[in-house]
Design a protein around this motif. Structure first.
Motif, PDB file in Angstrom:
ATOM      1  N   ALA A   1      39.865  36.440  30.539  1.00 37.60           N
ATOM      2  CA  ALA A   1      38.773  37.495  30.295  1.00 37.60           C
ATOM      3  C   ALA A   1      39.017  38.900  30.973  1.00 37.60           C
ATOM      4  N   LYS A   2      39.634  38.808  31.927  1.00 40.23           N
ATOM      5  CA  LYS A   2      39.923  40.150  32.643  1.00 40.23           C
ATOM      6  C   LYS A   2      40.721  41.221  31.576  1.00 40.23           C
ATOM      7  N   LEU A   3      41.507  40.316  30.912  1.00 38.38           N
ATOM      8  CA  LEU A   3      42.846  41.223  29.999  1.00 38.38           C
ATOM      9  C   LEU A   3      42.111  41.495  28.707  1.00 38.38           C
ATOM     10  N   GLY A   4      41.077  40.662  28.230  1.00 38.13           N
ATOM     11  CA  GLY A   4      40.731  40.545  26.953  1.00 38.13           C
ATOM     12  C   GLY A   4      41.794  39.893  25.846  1.00 38.13           C
ATOM     13  N   MET A   5      42.265  38.987  26.370  1.00 38.91           N
ATOM     14  CA  MET A   5      43.343  38.206  25.586  1.00 38.91           C
ATOM     15  C   MET A   5      42.788  36.531  25.421  1.00 38.91           C
ATOM     16  N   SER A   6      43.504  35.927  24.700  1.00 40.54           N
ATOM     17  CA  SER A   6      43.209  34.556  24.494  1.00 40.54           C
ATOM     18  C   SER A   6      44.120  33.821  25.618  1.00 40.54           C
ATOM     19  N   GLN A   7      43.333  32.546  26.114  1.00 35.02           N
ATOM     20  CA  GLN A   7      44.299  31.760  26.966  1.00 35.02           C
ATOM     21  C   GLN A   7      45.849  31.449  26.422  1.00 35.02           C
TER      22      GLN A   7
ATOM     23  N   VAL B   1      37.246  53.287  36.157  1.00 36.30           N
ATOM     24  CA  VAL B   1      36.711  53.064  37.373  1.00 36.30           C
ATOM     25  C   VAL B   1      36.246  51.605  37.754  1.00 36.30           C
ATOM     26  N   ARG B   2      36.802  50.506  38.281  1.00 38.70           N
ATOM     27  CA  ARG B   2      36.077  49.160  38.426  1.00 38.70           C
ATOM     28  C   ARG B   2      35.532  48.903  39.601  1.00 38.70           C
ATOM     29  N   ILE B   3      34.330  48.605  39.866  1.00 30.26           N
ATOM     30  CA  ILE B   3      33.510  48.554  41.136  1.00 30.26           C
ATOM     31  C   ILE B   3      32.931  47.021  41.265  1.00 30.26           C
ATOM     32  N   THR B   4      33.053  46.726  42.615  1.00 29.91           N
ATOM     33  CA  THR B   4      32.144  45.352  42.829  1.00 29.91           C
ATOM     34  C   THR B   4      31.394  45.717  43.761  1.00 29.91           C
ATOM     35  N   ALA B   5      30.128  44.820  43.749  1.00 27.16           N
ATOM     36  CA  ALA B   5      28.819  45.011  44.315  1.00 27.16           C
ATOM     37  C   ALA B   5      27.867  43.987  44.048  1.00 27.16           C
ATOM     38  N   ILE B   6      26.955  43.650  45.076  1.00 26.62           N
ATOM     39  CA  ILE B   6      25.776  42.832  44.642  1.00 26.62           C
ATOM     40  C   ILE B   6      24.779  43.495  43.659  1.00 26.62           C
ATOM     41  N   ASP B   7      24.286  42.435  42.928  1.00 23.13           N
ATOM     42  CA  ASP B   7      23.127  43.084  41.797  1.00 23.13           C
ATOM     43  C   ASP B   7      22.117  43.901  42.244  1.00 23.13           C
TER      44      ASP B   7
ATOM     45  N   LEU C   1      35.545  59.013  31.012  1.00 20.15           N
ATOM     46  CA  LEU C   1      35.399  58.004  31.948  1.00 20.15           C
ATOM     47  C   LEU C   1      34.756  56.787  31.538  1.00 20.15           C
ATOM     48  N   HIS C   2      35.471  55.582  31.959  1.00 15.69           N
ATOM     49  CA  HIS C   2      34.793  54.437  31.811  1.00 15.69           C
ATOM     50  C   HIS C   2      34.602  53.746  33.171  1.00 15.69           C
ATOM     51  N   ILE C   3      33.403  52.900  33.239  1.00 15.61           N
ATOM     52  CA  ILE C   3      32.951  52.274  34.386  1.00 15.61           C
ATOM     53  C   ILE C   3      32.907  50.537  34.135  1.00 15.61           C
ATOM     54  N   GLU C   4      33.484  50.171  35.003  1.00 14.16           N
ATOM     55  CA  GLU C   4      33.388  48.494  34.927  1.00 14.16           C
ATOM     56  C   GLU C   4      32.619  47.923  36.131  1.00 14.16           C
TER      57      GLU C   4
ATOM     58  N   ASP D   1      38.744  49.322  41.966  1.00 17.04           N
ATOM     59  CA  ASP D   1      38.740  50.560  42.697  1.00 17.04           C
ATOM     60  C   ASP D   1      37.838  50.897  43.861  1.00 17.04           C
ATOM     61  N   ILE D   2      36.682  50.442  43.635  1.00 20.70           N
ATOM     62  CA  ILE D   2      35.799  50.629  44.739  1.00 20.70           C
ATOM     63  C   ILE D   2      35.052  49.399  45.107  1.00 20.70           C
ATOM     64  N   GLY D   3      34.541  48.859  46.431  1.00 18.26           N
ATOM     65  CA  GLY D   3      33.751  47.707  46.998  1.00 18.26           C
ATOM     66  C   GLY D   3      32.585  48.673  47.504  1.00 18.26           C
ATOM     67  N   VAL D   4      31.526  47.877  47.919  1.00 13.09           N
ATOM     68  CA  VAL D   4      30.218  48.278  48.415  1.00 13.09           C
ATOM     69  C   VAL D   4      29.779  47.175  49.542  1.00 13.09           C
TER      70      VAL D   4
END
Length: 297
Positions: A26-32, A96-102, A123-126, A142-145
């Motif tokens: 899922a992360k790489l956008g490829m099949s298992q 730029v990949r970011i993780t945070a709560i909804d 620029l792409h944001i995930e 790249d970033i956490g909150v």
């Protein structure tokens, strides 16, 4: 080393870190099946097994762990150098990949990041919504909150918000059935709407404050959720009382849909901070996003 080996090692690293072909795919956008074929081919060329596979889990072998720990960081250094070279161009580029709560994504991150995208087409944001205390280095964010007191000392932290007041709230219809609580003893008799913690699987203990002393209230109730929006909805439906950030409940309190109680028991948590690893090279894209997120008072 052949270029195919480098690409295949990157695939192996993704599977080994995720401990799952499904999540890595899922992360790489490829099949298992494609990932499994690539890893199997790499193992055949190296002459060693890199992953132990069972029906329930995937884990690195001794050889796989050595490849993950020793080669993985070097490939990341190469990636960082390539990013730094790319940044010499005219426009910020990259993901730029970011993780945070909804709730934080909705109220803080997205309103500040969205205006950047039309200005910077490269620029792409995930953004990933997650209630776990994510290891951003291990999971390649790249970033956490987090709240300021939760940020690890080896991270660079940038304040996003002022301190965060909390509130205990319930609907008028609920308080028509049961008098509003005024003490911790009262609160323990109420139907409390709880949060299930993603990291530990336990219920969140409400972090209250009484006479300047912190108190953990392990309350009980009929409804348990894994995100704050569902907790808010349950409170609005009159199910019980819940403990949420003031910014989330304030519009409903002002409109009379919720009532705030025990305000002298509710603390303010340290403000939200964006945090990221200290790197020799920080990309222009990352710097641009951090500057957009930065709290200006």
């Amino acid at each position: 080393m052949a270029r195919d080996n480098i690409n295949d090692i990157l695939v192996f690293i993704a599977v080994a870190r995720e401990r799952s072909f499904t999540r890595a795919a899922a992360k790489l956008g490829m099949s298992q099946s494609a990932l499994s074929h690539i890893v199997r081919g790499l193992e055949e060329r190296l002459g060693v097994r890199l992953l132990t596979r069972t029906t329930r889990s995937v884990s690195p072998t001794e050889a796989g762990e050595r490849l993950l720990q020793n080669v993985g960081p070097r490939l990341e250094e190469i990636d960082a150098e390539i990013t730094a070279i790319t940044d010499l161009g005219d426009k910020p580029a990259g993901t730029v990949r970011i993780t945070a709560i909804d709730h934080v994504i909705d109220t803080v991150l997205w309103p500040r990041i969205a205006p950047l995208l039309p200005q910077y087409p490269e620029l792409h944001i995930e953004i990933s919504s997650d209630y776990r205390l994510v290891d951003i280095a291990a999971e390649r964010f790249d970033i956490g909150v987090r709240h300021g007191d939760q940020v690890e000392k080896d991270m660079i932290a940038v304040r996003l918000t002022a301190d965060v007041p909390m509130r205990i709230v319930g609907a008028p219809a609920y308080f028509a059935r049961q008098p509003a609580p005024a003490s911790l003893q009262d609160l323990m008799t109420h139907n409390c709407i709880n949060l299930r913690l993603a990291s530990s699987g336990g219920l969140y203990a409400w972090e209250l404050l009484h006479d300047g002393q912190p108190i953990e209230a392990r309350v009980r109730g009929q409804a348990v959720f894994t995100n704050v929006h569902h907790m808010l909805a349950a409170a609005l439906d009159g199910v019980g009382v819940t403990f949420l950030p003031e910014s989330l409940v304030a519009p409903h309190v002002e409109a009379g849909r919720l009532v705030s109680v025990m305000e002298d028991w509710c603390p303010s948590f340290p403000g939200l901070h964006a945090y990221y690893p200290s790197r020799r090279h920080s990309s222009r894209a990352l710097g641009l996003v951090i500057d957009a997120l930065r709290y200006t008072g």
